[in-house]
Design an enzyme around this catalytic site. Structure first.
Site, PDB file in Angstrom:
ATOM      1  N   GLU A 155       0.810  -1.222   0.000  1.00  0.00           N
ATOM      2  CA  GLU A 155       0.000   0.000   0.000  1.00  0.00           C
ATOM      3  C   GLU A 155       0.839   1.265   0.000  1.00  0.00           C
ATOM      4  O   GLU A 155       1.990   1.268   0.438  1.00  0.00           O
ATOM      5  CB  GLU A 155      -0.963   0.024   1.189  1.00  0.00           C
ATOM      6  CG  GLU A 155      -0.341   0.231   2.548  1.00  0.00           C
ATOM      7  CD  GLU A 155      -1.385   0.368   3.652  1.00  0.00           C
ATOM      8  OE1 GLU A 155      -2.369   1.124   3.483  1.00  0.00           O
ATOM      9  OE2 GLU A 155      -1.210  -0.284   4.698  1.00  0.00           O
ATOM     10  N   GLU A 256     -11.130   1.212   8.264  1.00  0.00           N
ATOM     11  CA  GLU A 256      -9.887   1.464   8.987  1.00  0.00           C
ATOM     12  C   GLU A 256      -9.873   2.917   9.453  1.00  0.00           C
ATOM     13  O   GLU A 256      -9.003   3.698   9.092  1.00  0.00           O
ATOM     14  CB  GLU A 256      -8.670   1.157   8.101  1.00  0.00           C
ATOM     15  CG  GLU A 256      -7.384   0.982   8.892  1.00  0.00           C
ATOM     16  CD  GLU A 256      -6.167   0.803   8.012  1.00  0.00           C
ATOM     17  OE1 GLU A 256      -5.283   0.023   8.387  1.00  0.00           O
ATOM     18  OE2 GLU A 256      -6.090   1.450   6.943  1.00  0.00           O
TER      19      GLU A 256
END
Length: 271
Positions: A155, A256
């Protein structure tokens, strides 16, 4: 498509943190969700005792939820660290020691995604040397993930919170994904498209979606500023998720974000 029509997985390393770790899977189930994801739960211990692993596995199984994503060891997260795999010395060694442990734990629960956080640039170390170490370690992790039927996620983070992290764009993260796949020949490295980080960076998110939806293995969301729930900031998360769906992304969306002061942690879904 509304928010309530999507398939989510709840990140219990940032939500339900008012509860002990072993109580969080049941809390997710009580909120009506069936999937969870988490950062490596022991930030100071890449190879915890079997009893700790067994206790967490039991809590997940007893709650009746599915573990859908797990980070490899990434140092102190939350905290000053942003991964370990590109950091020479002890941290890289700790990452390597963790790979089989994390992959084995994920595999025992049918978890199909393992996230490898790249790590910060280190003063006095050539970036090229860190990148070479990272590629070696990512290939090692990709092979371990493949053995348990999982993908390896890479990521991009945001430059505001992680200024020493080198993967600050979708292009940079996908380039690493491509290098890992080229080295291993497995094709199981994928891009983790975190819409919060992209939004904070001011990226052209619709363009990122159009270009990289096909190599995206997972999506995570939070609003900005503040990293709160959708609707607490200014990011057009609903529109971006619609565009992802239109581009063919059919995977889960990871929640998240930080818990806010509003009643509960998921009131935005009802709204």
């Amino acid at each position: 498509m509304g928010f309530a029509d999507r398939r989510y997985t709840v990140n219990v390393s940032i939500l339900h943190t008012d509860r002990p770790l072993l109580d969080r899977p049941a809390a997710v189930a009580a909120n009506g969700f069936s999937n969870i994801e988490m950062w490596w739960p022991w930030p100071d211990e890449p190879t915890p005792a079997r009893s700790e692993l067994d206790a967490l596995r039991g809590a997940i199984e007893d709650a009746g939820v599915q573990l859908t994503g797990l980070n490899f060891y990434a140092g102190r997260l939350p905290g000053p660290d942003r991964g370990a795999l590109s950091v020479p010395g002890a941290e890289s060694e700790r990452f390597r020691a963790n790979v089989e442990v994390a992959a084995g734990f994920a595999g025992s629960l049918g978890c199909g995604a393992l996230n490898a956080v790249y790590g910060n640039r280190v003063e006095g170390v050539e970036p090229g040397a860190q990148d070479a170490l990272a590629l070696e370690n990512l290939a090692y992790a990709a092979r371990a993930a493949d053995r348990v039927g999982a993908v390896l996620l890479v990521e991009a983070l945001n430059r505001v919170e992680s200024p020493r992290y080198p993967l600050l764009s979708a292009e940079a993260a996908v380039a690493v994904v491509d290098r890992v796949n080229s080295l291993t020949g497995l094709g199981n490295a994928r891009f983790l498209m975190d819409l919060y980080h992209l939004g904070v960076n001011g990226a052209d998110v619709p363009a990122v979606i159009d270009r990289y939806a096909g190599v995206t293995g997972h999506v995570q969301i939070a609003d900005a500023p503040g990293r709160g729930a959708p609707g607490t900031g200014t990011l057009p998360l609903g529109a971006w998720l619609d565009r992802l769906a239109g581009a063919g992304y059919e995977g889960l969306v990871g929640l998240e974000y930080k818990r806010g002061k509003e009643a509960g942690e998921f009131g935005w879904l009802a709204r």
